[in-house]
Design an enzyme around this catalytic site. Structure first.
Site, PDB file in Angstrom:
ATOM      1  N   ASP A 110       0.862  -1.176   0.000  1.00  0.00           N
ATOM      2  CA  ASP A 110       0.000   0.000   0.000  1.00  0.00           C
ATOM      3  C   ASP A 110       0.907   1.237   0.000  1.00  0.00           C
ATOM      4  OD1 ASP A 110      -2.325   1.669   0.371  1.00  0.00           O
ATOM      5  OD2 ASP A 110      -1.742   1.816   2.481  1.00  0.00           O
ATOM      6  N   ASP A 112      -0.250   5.163   0.897  1.00  0.00           N
ATOM      7  CA  ASP A 112      -0.513   6.144   1.960  1.00  0.00           C
ATOM      8  C   ASP A 112      -0.641   5.486   3.322  1.00  0.00           C
ATOM      9  OD1 ASP A 112      -0.887   8.870   0.640  1.00  0.00           O
ATOM     10  OD2 ASP A 112      -2.154   7.585  -0.618  1.00  0.00           O
TER      11      ASP A 112
END
Length: 283
Positions: A110, A112
């Site tokens: 991922d 953020d």
């Protein structure tokens, strides 16, 4: 004498010659059999004429209703078992190309709050770089802070794994961040953005790994949001969200796990050992 000769000449000229009489013979009435035959022939001719007219009419209808193939061109045939309503979803579904190194496992990171943290508005006290994406026609400035260990994690992971960034962020924003994290395009193999996520509920995006063309026994996802990997929990390594803690050591633990999981035939077994707490007790 003279009067007799004149009378004879006048009498001879007034009579019709036999040849003239033969030119216009008197028609005889036909027999009943010949009349019947003539009527049958006339009926057949009329019937043939009607058929020809009908064929012409049908030919006209055929021309009127036959599409012009030259104008329409060729049409791609669709298999009968596929619903044409689902074609657009099939075409838009994310699917990764075959890996460059087939024996390597794949790790999905991922972006953020996992690898970086970004914010807008007032500049924070610490940030590594800025990006300026145009979203909805407006340029926005983002201040980006890298999580401690991000650069080393991407470098080490790319040597053993196929690295894929899978983010729910917008392409306009996330692509600019990834250009700063991997400026030479040597660490990250593929990038997936929000348009590759599945919306299970309104506003709830899920990263479905099952349709990306990878063996589920050879993939790991590292993410801070449990909802993102809810469909493949057995493949997920959760991490705490990162904001601005410069003493954060989460990614160093992830590097240790990836080195450990590379020796497993099925990465889900390594994930199960990690989540059971065995990893912490051994370390």
């Amino acid at each position: 004498m003279v009067s007799r000769i004149t009378r004879k000449a006048l009498t001879k000229s007034s009579k019709k010659s036999p040849k003239t009489a033969r030119r216009w013979p008197k028609k005889s009435s036909p027999s009943p059999l010949k009349s019947f035959s003539s009527a049958a022939t006339s009926f057949n001719r009329s019937l043939s004429s009607c058929r020809r007219h009908l064929f012409k009419i049908f030919a006209c209808f055929t021309v009127f209703h036959t599409p012009n193939k030259r104008k329409q061109g060729f049409h791609r045939l669709v298999p009968a078992h596929i619903d044409t309503k689902d074609i657009s979803s099939l075409l838009s579904a994310p699917f990764l190309p075959p890996p460059t190194f087939p024996r390597r496992k794949t790790v999905f990171f991922d972006l953020d709050e996992t690898l970086i943290h970004s914010c807008t508005g007032i500049p924070p006290e610490r940030y590594d770089f800025t990006i300026h994406p145009v979203i909805d026609g407006k340029e926005i400035t983002f201040y980006v802070l890298k999580r401690p260990g991000t650069d080393e994690l991407l470098r080490v992971a790319s040597e053993v794994y196929e690295v894929v960034i899978f983010t729910a962020g917008l392409r306009e924003y996330a692509s600019l961040v990834l250009e700063r994290l991997d400026p030479n395009n040597k660490l990250i193999s593929h990038r997936l953005y929000r348009d590759s996520c599945r919306e299970m509920e309104v506003g709830k995006l899920v990263k479905d790994l099952s349709g990306l063309g990878r063996d589920m026994g050879k993939v790991v996802i590292v993410d801070d949001n449990p909802a993102s990997f809810s469909l493949q929990k057995e493949n997920a390594i959760p991490v705490s969200p990162f904001i601005n803690d410069l003493d954060d050591r989460e990614l160093r633990e992830v590097m240790k796990f990836l080195n450990f999981a590379a020796n497993f035939e099925d990465t889900r077994e390594a994930v199960a050992l990690y989540l059971s707490g065995w990893w912490k007790s051994e370390s």
